[in-house]
Structure formats: structure tokens, C-alpha cells
Design a protein around this motif. Structure first.
Motif, mmCIF file in Angstrom:
data_model
loop_
_atom_site.group_PDB
_atom_site.id
_atom_site.type_symbol
_atom_site.label_atom_id
_atom_site.label_comp_id
_atom_site.label_asym_id
_atom_site.label_seq_id
_atom_site.Cartn_x
_atom_site.Cartn_y
_atom_site.Cartn_z
ATOM 1 N N ARG A 118 0.813 -1.219 0.000
ATOM 2 C CA ARG A 118 0.000 0.000 0.000
ATOM 3 C C ARG A 118 0.849 1.273 0.000
ATOM 4 O O ARG A 118 0.492 2.269 0.601
ATOM 5 C CB ARG A 118 -0.950 -0.005 1.181
ATOM 6 C CG ARG A 118 -0.239 -0.185 2.486
ATOM 7 C CD ARG A 118 -1.182 -0.301 3.632
ATOM 8 N NE ARG A 118 -0.334 -0.707 4.758
ATOM 9 C CZ ARG A 118 -0.603 -0.523 5.993
ATOM 10 N NH1 ARG A 118 -1.690 0.038 6.333
ATOM 11 N NH2 ARG A 118 0.215 -0.906 6.931
ATOM 12 N N THR A 122 -1.822 2.121 -5.486
ATOM 13 C CA THR A 122 -2.779 1.526 -4.549
ATOM 14 C C THR A 122 -3.240 2.539 -3.517
ATOM 15 O O THR A 122 -4.280 2.384 -2.921
ATOM 16 C CB THR A 122 -2.165 0.321 -3.810
ATOM 17 O OG1 THR A 122 -0.919 0.719 -3.256
ATOM 18 C CG2 THR A 122 -1.969 -0.838 -4.745
ATOM 19 N N VAL A 123 -2.452 3.583 -3.294
ATOM 20 C CA VAL A 123 -2.799 4.638 -2.349
ATOM 21 C C VAL A 123 -2.910 5.922 -3.147
ATOM 22 O O VAL A 123 -2.011 6.247 -3.918
ATOM 23 C CB VAL A 123 -1.716 4.788 -1.255
ATOM 24 C CG1 VAL A 123 -1.988 5.985 -0.374
ATOM 25 C CG2 VAL A 123 -1.625 3.539 -0.425
#
Length: 190
Positions: free
Chosen positions: A57, A171-172
């Protein structure tokens, strides 16, 4: 006094004292961190490796510095459990990158090694520029391998490496910068 000392005797006596010198032991201890393993020892002992889940992440772009990761606290965490001094990171194209730290390879060490290999590549050269995470492939042999000897050979080859998994989107979500620009525009318009 019946046996006189010879030069050879005194040289051997002095050598014994130098071999067990505590100063030499201290030097070794400064570069050694307790609990940090050699990856080859883990392979020999068949000790399984776990990859830090925090690597999944990061939202990190591989041609950017590791300082661009939003959650800075994850950078100091060990990449693997148990921690290792050195580990090879392999891309999907087979490029091998080595991350090293005598105190245990951290997520930052891995990201820095990947960045060093990719910092000169522009964004349009990278089909999948964002880190999805790392995978220890020795734990997951391909499904097409059915013979036990092939699986063992695969595990033996893959024990000391982590595969770098990339994706096309982060993803973030990167919130740094975007919100500030909107606020500034609104202030200018008012």
C-alpha cells in the motif's frame, strides 16, 4: 632456566594474545545486528520468509525517490521476517536488483535499490510504474509444476529472491499537492 626462550616461542605466545583480542570482536559486533540472518542460511535451514504487508500500500512510483511514500513510518520496517542482510529483488523481465543492510533490509532499502535501477527511466517508458508489492515465490510454485523434484528445484532457485510486482495505478491515492492547488484557486477567485 634450563630451557632458554627462543624467538619462535615468543612469536607464538604473542600471536595467541592477538587472535583472542577483544578489540577485534568489538569491531565485528558494531556491524552485526542481532537477529539479522544471512539469506543463504535461511535457504539451507529451509526457514520460510514472510514479506512485510506494508509494501502493498505504498502508492510508490519506481522511478521516484522513496521519500515520496506518504506513510513514512513504513520505510523503517524490515522487508522480511526474519530480517536479512541481503536479498535479491527480481522484476517480471528478469532484472535482478540487490538490497543490502547489515542491520536488516528495510522497506526503504528495497525501494532505494529499485529507484537506483529505474531513476533515469521516464514515466512513458514504464508500462506499470507503481509498486504493487513483493512476492516470495518459493512459497508458491507455478501450478504447471507437478513433479515433486521440479517443485523442489524451483523452491531451491527461488528461496533467496523476492519478485517485484508492479501495476499501472497506485494503490494509495496521492493526496499531497492536489488539494492545495484547488484551495489556492478558490482563494484567487474569491
Amino acid at each position: 632456566m634450563t630451557e632458554p626462550l627462543t624467538k619462535v616461542d615468543s612469536a607464538v605466545q604473542g600471536l595467541e594474545n592477538k587472535i583472542t583480542s577483544p578489540a577485534k570482536e568489538k569491531r565485528r559486533a558494531s556491524s552485526y545486528a542481532e537477529g539479522v540472518m544471512n539469506i543463504e542460511e535461511l535457504k539451507t535451514n529451509r526457514t520460510p520468509i514472510e514479506v512485510a504487508i506494508e509494501t502493498q500500500r505504498t502508492g510508490w512510483k519506481i522511478n521516484a525517490s522513496s521519500s515520496t511514500v506518504e506513510e513514512k513510518e513504513i520505510l523503517s520496517k524490515h522487508l522480511t521476517e526474519p530480517p536479512v542482510k541481503r536479498i535479491d529483488l527480481v522484476t517480471s523481465l528478469g532484472m535482478k536488483i540487490t538490497a543490502r543492510s547489515m542491520k536488516g533490509v528495510t522497506i526503504k532499502d528495497a525501494l532505494d535499490a529499485i529507484h537506483k535501477a529505474n531513476k533515469k527511466r521516464s514515466d512513458d517508458e514504464l508500462e506499470k510504474p507503481y509498486l504493487e508489492g513483493f512476492e516470495w515465490a518459493a512459497n508458491n510454485p507455478p501450478a504447471y509444476m507437478t513433479k515433486e523434484e521440479d517443485i523442489e528445484k524451483y523452491k531451491d532457485e527461488e528461496w533467496t529472491v523476492l519478485h517485484i510486482r508492479l501495476q499501472s495505478t497506485p494503490t494509495v491515492s496521492s493526496s499531497s499537492g492536489g488539494g492545495k492547488k484547488k484551495k489556492n484557486k478558490n482563494k484567487d477567485d474569491a
